[in-house]
Design a protein around this motif. Structure first.
Motif, PDB file in Angstrom:
ATOM      1  N   ILE A  11      19.286   1.490  10.206  1.00 42.87           N
ATOM      2  CA  ILE A  11      20.484   0.691   9.922  1.00 42.87           C
ATOM      3  C   ILE A  11      21.176   0.308  11.222  1.00 42.87           C
ATOM      4  CG2 ILE A  11      22.722   0.627   8.748  1.00 42.87           C
ATOM      5  CD1 ILE A  11      21.638   2.629   6.722  1.00 42.87           C
ATOM      6  N   VAL A  12      21.338  -0.988  11.424  1.00 44.63           N
ATOM      7  CA  VAL A  12      22.014  -1.507  12.606  1.00 44.63           C
ATOM      8  C   VAL A  12      23.436  -1.909  12.221  1.00 44.63           C
ATOM      9  CG1 VAL A  12      22.003  -3.261  14.423  1.00 44.63           C
ATOM     10  CG2 VAL A  12      19.826  -2.352  13.542  1.00 44.63           C
ATOM     11  N   LEU A  13      24.402  -1.210  12.787  1.00 50.81           N
ATOM     12  CA  LEU A  13      25.812  -1.580  12.623  1.00 50.81           C
ATOM     13  C   LEU A  13      26.091  -2.648  13.678  1.00 50.81           C
ATOM     14  CD1 LEU A  13      27.374   2.013  12.271  1.00 50.81           C
ATOM     15  CD2 LEU A  13      26.321   0.585  10.499  1.00 50.81           C
ATOM     16  N   ASP A  14      25.958  -3.894  13.295  1.00 48.22           N
ATOM     17  CA  ASP A  14      25.948  -5.014  14.235  1.00 48.22           C
ATOM     18  C   ASP A  14      27.218  -5.056  15.079  1.00 48.22           C
ATOM     19  OD1 ASP A  14      25.917  -7.704  15.375  1.00 48.22           O
ATOM     20  OD2 ASP A  14      24.329  -8.126  13.938  1.00 48.22           O
ATOM     21  N   SER A  15      27.068  -4.837  16.371  1.00 55.41           N
ATOM     22  CA  SER A  15      28.132  -4.929  17.390  1.00 55.41           C
ATOM     23  C   SER A  15      28.927  -3.654  17.603  1.00 55.41           C
ATOM     24  CB  SER A  15      29.105  -6.082  17.101  1.00 55.41           C
ATOM     25  OG  SER A  15      30.164  -5.702  16.237  1.00 55.41           O
ATOM     26  N   VAL A  16      28.549  -2.537  16.967  1.00 53.27           N
ATOM     27  CA  VAL A  16      29.343  -1.306  17.140  1.00 53.27           C
ATOM     28  C   VAL A  16      28.921  -0.601  18.434  1.00 53.27           C
ATOM     29  CG1 VAL A  16      30.083   0.863  16.097  1.00 53.27           C
ATOM     30  CG2 VAL A  16      29.659  -1.114  14.652  1.00 53.27           C
TER      31      VAL A  16
ATOM     32  N   TRP B 261      34.671  -9.589  12.014  1.00 47.74           N
ATOM     33  CA  TRP B 261      35.755  -8.848  12.661  1.00 47.74           C
ATOM     34  C   TRP B 261      35.686  -8.839  14.182  1.00 47.74           C
ATOM     35  CZ3 TRP B 261      33.464  -4.938   8.857  1.00 47.74           C
ATOM     36  CH2 TRP B 261      33.832  -5.286   7.552  1.00 47.74           C
ATOM     37  N   GLY B 262      34.509  -8.612  14.746  1.00 44.68           N
ATOM     38  CA  GLY B 262      34.410  -8.566  16.202  1.00 44.68           C
ATOM     39  C   GLY B 262      34.750  -9.891  16.843  1.00 44.68           C
ATOM     40  N   HIS B 263      34.096 -10.970  16.388  1.00 41.36           N
ATOM     41  CA  HIS B 263      34.314 -12.291  16.970  1.00 41.36           C
ATOM     42  C   HIS B 263      35.707 -12.839  16.652  1.00 41.36           C
ATOM     43  CE1 HIS B 263      30.406 -12.910  18.697  1.00 41.36           C
ATOM     44  NE2 HIS B 263      29.773 -12.741  17.551  1.00 41.36           N
ATOM     45  N   ARG B 264      36.361 -12.275  15.662  1.00 42.99           N
ATOM     46  CA  ARG B 264      37.691 -12.773  15.282  1.00 42.99           C
ATOM     47  C   ARG B 264      38.809 -11.845  15.751  1.00 42.99           C
ATOM     48  NH1 ARG B 264      36.300 -14.851   9.084  1.00 42.99           N
ATOM     49  NH2 ARG B 264      34.510 -16.144   9.669  1.00 42.99           N
ATOM     50  N   ASN B 265      38.466 -10.905  16.624  1.00 40.43           N
ATOM     51  CA  ASN B 265      39.460  -9.963  17.176  1.00 40.43           C
ATOM     52  C   ASN B 265      40.245  -9.230  16.095  1.00 40.43           C
ATOM     53  OD1 ASN B 265      39.715 -12.518  19.487  1.00 40.43           O
ATOM     54  ND2 ASN B 265      39.088 -10.480  20.116  1.00 40.43           N
ATOM     55  N   ASP B 266      39.583  -8.939  15.001  1.00 39.72           N
ATOM     56  CA  ASP B 266      40.234  -8.277  13.864  1.00 39.72           C
ATOM     57  C   ASP B 266      39.905  -6.778  13.896  1.00 39.72           C
ATOM     58  OD1 ASP B 266      41.278  -7.440  11.455  1.00 39.72           O
ATOM     59  OD2 ASP B 266      40.266  -8.952  10.231  1.00 39.72           O
TER      60      ASP B 266
ATOM     61  N   ILE C 158      17.976   6.396  10.780  1.00 38.81           N
ATOM     62  CA  ILE C 158      18.405   6.066  12.139  1.00 38.81           C
ATOM     63  C   ILE C 158      19.544   5.051  12.042  1.00 38.81           C
ATOM     64  CG2 ILE C 158      17.767   4.904  14.277  1.00 38.81           C
ATOM     65  CD1 ILE C 158      14.974   6.078  13.966  1.00 38.81           C
ATOM     66  N   ILE C 159      20.653   5.369  12.692  1.00 36.62           N
ATOM     67  CA  ILE C 159      21.817   4.480  12.730  1.00 36.62           C
ATOM     68  C   ILE C 159      22.055   4.099  14.184  1.00 36.62           C
ATOM     69  CG2 ILE C 159      24.288   4.244  12.248  1.00 36.62           C
ATOM     70  CD1 ILE C 159      23.916   6.466  10.110  1.00 36.62           C
ATOM     71  N   THR C 160      22.196   2.797  14.444  1.00 39.07           N
ATOM     72  CA  THR C 160      22.400   2.342  15.812  1.00 39.07           C
ATOM     73  C   THR C 160      23.167   1.024  15.797  1.00 39.07           C
ATOM     74  OG1 THR C 160      21.268   1.981  17.928  1.00 39.07           O
ATOM     75  CG2 THR C 160      20.195   1.099  15.953  1.00 39.07           C
ATOM     76  N   ALA C 161      23.196   0.328  16.937  1.00 40.67           N
ATOM     77  CA  ALA C 161      23.827  -0.998  17.050  1.00 40.67           C
ATOM     78  C   ALA C 161      23.009  -1.831  18.025  1.00 40.67           C
ATOM     79  CB  ALA C 161      25.273  -0.871  17.513  1.00 40.67           C
ATOM     80  N   ASP C 162      23.345  -3.109  18.127  1.00 45.45           N
ATOM     81  CA  ASP C 162      22.558  -4.028  18.953  1.00 45.45           C
ATOM     82  C   ASP C 162      23.288  -4.540  20.187  1.00 45.45           C
ATOM     83  OD1 ASP C 162      24.322  -5.342  17.256  1.00 45.45           O
ATOM     84  OD2 ASP C 162      23.023  -7.073  16.938  1.00 45.45           O
ATOM     85  N   HIS C 163      24.585  -4.316  20.279  1.00 45.47           N
ATOM     86  CA  HIS C 163      25.421  -4.735  21.415  1.00 45.47           C
ATOM     87  C   HIS C 163      26.839  -4.362  21.041  1.00 45.47           C
ATOM     88  CE1 HIS C 163      26.668  -8.058  18.813  1.00 45.47           C
ATOM     89  NE2 HIS C 163      25.398  -8.416  18.680  1.00 45.47           N
ATOM     90  N   GLY C 164      27.812  -4.704  21.850  1.00 49.88           N
ATOM     91  CA  GLY C 164      29.213  -4.527  21.476  1.00 49.88           C
ATOM     92  C   GLY C 164      29.853  -5.859  21.136  1.00 49.88           C
ATOM     93  N   CYS C 165      31.036  -5.804  20.539  1.00 45.51           N
ATOM     94  CA  CYS C 165      31.873  -7.005  20.349  1.00 45.51           C
ATOM     95  C   CYS C 165      33.301  -6.490  20.198  1.00 45.51           C
ATOM     96  CB  CYS C 165      31.426  -7.818  19.138  1.00 45.51           C
ATOM     97  SG  CYS C 165      32.163  -9.477  19.082  1.00 45.51           S
ATOM     98  N   ASP C 166      33.850  -6.035  21.304  1.00 42.49           N
ATOM     99  CA  ASP C 166      35.144  -5.343  21.299  1.00 42.49           C
ATOM    100  C   ASP C 166      36.244  -6.294  20.808  1.00 42.49           C
ATOM    101  OD1 ASP C 166      37.491  -3.969  21.858  1.00 42.49           O
ATOM    102  OD2 ASP C 166      36.730  -3.132  23.732  1.00 42.49           O
TER     103      ASP C 166
END
Length: 396
Positions: free
Chosen positions: A14-19, A292-297, A326-334
């Motif tokens: 499972i990819v938590l996209d941008s976490v 949420w990431g791209h919208r600063n939410d 397996i839980i991971t992410a692909d990049h950040g989006c603070d």
């Protein structure tokens, strides 16, 4: 294989996209110094209720100062650095399965060059609107009405390497929009080969436009030397949930299902876990990034993390004895930064099986491909060109 290592029939990935979870050492090259998606979302929300992720060891990961630590984590945990150049969805997912991107996909902060747009307009037989960097919802507010009057498609990009075409379904039928995307995909070659061309259909009236679920991605076809292809060739199930099929242009996928939201993706994943299969269930939960990431939410980003945490016990209960989660992410989006771009960050790794005797700290690892290399070792597949397996660390 060591008899003390867990037996695995299936990997639920499972990819938590941008976490992301903190700036990488080269983050200054990307303008991302001091970014920390997970830590900053946690702090801005004055804490989050993540008891199940905590139990797996999320707060115990090296560099994760903000979250609570578990005294005895039940998962094996680490943080992963990105070997490839870039910080986009395609690069991150490709690296997970063993593809090293040494030259970043091109981005267009000032819009696409004239020669590209001239060639595209000539090929589709009409002018276009936009050709700028924009939020997918803001661009509809700005140009949706003009699009309806003129019939011209809206072309825009983002911080990602994408060429996006938005069109009202009652003005440009879906079939025509998809044809335009295929034309763009064929045009964007060589130095202008963006990672994805995306159809962005919408409906509604000025002031009330909404994007429909009929989005379609036209991704660059990944190199054939990767985990998904190896798995499919060996006869394993490669089940793609969410935008996984789009990211890999369908390559190496044996079954795909798309999702409407994080919750829909989680529920579909649970249903698939309950069925019999052998190989991979590979899920991307995109709302963290897209909504949420791209919208600063940062507030709803935190709620999304809490929602996933609430579903974790159900995911784990559905797992069979020889399943590996397996839980991971692909990049950040603070979402707490002034910009709306992805951020160059480490990502978490959490691994759990009902067979695991105890969790282990795997420290900081050099590549997202450590996951793919581990899966290759589990299933006896051809080794990847990058990545180091941690299978031997998963003891029963």
């Amino acid at each position: 294989m060591d008899k003390d290592v867990i037996d695995v029939n299936r990997v639920i990935w499972i990819v938590l996209d941008s976490v992301g979870m903190g700036a990488m050492p080269d983050a200054h090259l990307y303008g991302d110094v001091d970014t920390n998606t997970l830590g900053h979302v946690y702090n801005m929300n004055k804490g989050l209720s993540l008891p199940n992720l905590t139990k797996l060891g999320l707060g115990n990961i090296e560099g994760m100062q903000e979250l609570d630590k578990a005294d005895q984590p039940i998962g094996t945990y680490a943080r992963l650095g990105e070997l490839s150049k870039g910080k986009d969805t395609t690069t991150g997912h490709w690296e997970m399965v063993g593809i090293h991107t040494e030259v970043p996909f091109p981005t267009y902060p000032n819009g696409f060059p004239k020669e590209i747009m001239d060639a595209f307009e000539a090929a589709i037989g009409t002018k276009t609107l936009g050709n700028c960097t924009a939020s997918g919802t803001a661009i509809l507010d700005e140009l949706g009405e003009e699009h309806m009057k003129t019939g011209y498609p809206i072309v825009y990009t983002s911080a990602d390497s994408v060429f996006q075409i938005a069109a009202h379904e009652e003005i440009i039928p879906l079939e025509k929009l998809y044809e335009m995307c295929e034309i763009a995909r064929n045009l964007l070659k060589g130095e202008h080969e963006v990672s994805r061309v995306i159809a962005r259909p919408f409906l509604g009236t000025p002031g009330n436009f909404t994007r429909t679920p009929n989005r379609h991605d036209y991704a660059v076809t990944p190199p054939a030397d990767n985990l998904l292809v190896y798995a499919k060739e060996k006869g394993l199930d490669v089940i793609a949930v969410g935008k996984i099929e789009d990211i890999f242009a369908g390559q190496g996928v044996t079954y795909a299902t798309h999702t409407k939201s994080n919750e829909d993706g989680i529920k579909q994943t649970i249903d698939l876990i309950k069925k019999d299969s052998h190989g991979l269930i590979f899920t991307n939960l995109v709302d963290f990034d897209m909504k949420w990431g791209h919208r600063n939410d940062w507030e709803n980003y935190g709620k999304g993390l809490e929602e996933f945490d609430r579903y974790l016990p159900e995911i784990m209960a559905a797992m069979k004895e020889d399943d590996l989660l397996i839980i991971t992410a692909d990049h950040g989006c603070d979402p707490t930064t002034p910009g709306t771009d992805h951020t160059r960050e480490y990502v978490p790794l959490l691994a759990y099986s009902k067979q695991l005797k105890e969790g282990r700290d795997l420290g900081t690892r050099n590549s997202f491909a450590d996951i793919g290399q581990t899966v290759c070792e589990i299933f006896g597949l051809q080794p990847l060109k990058i990545g180091e397996s941690f299978y031997s660390q998963l003891s029963k």
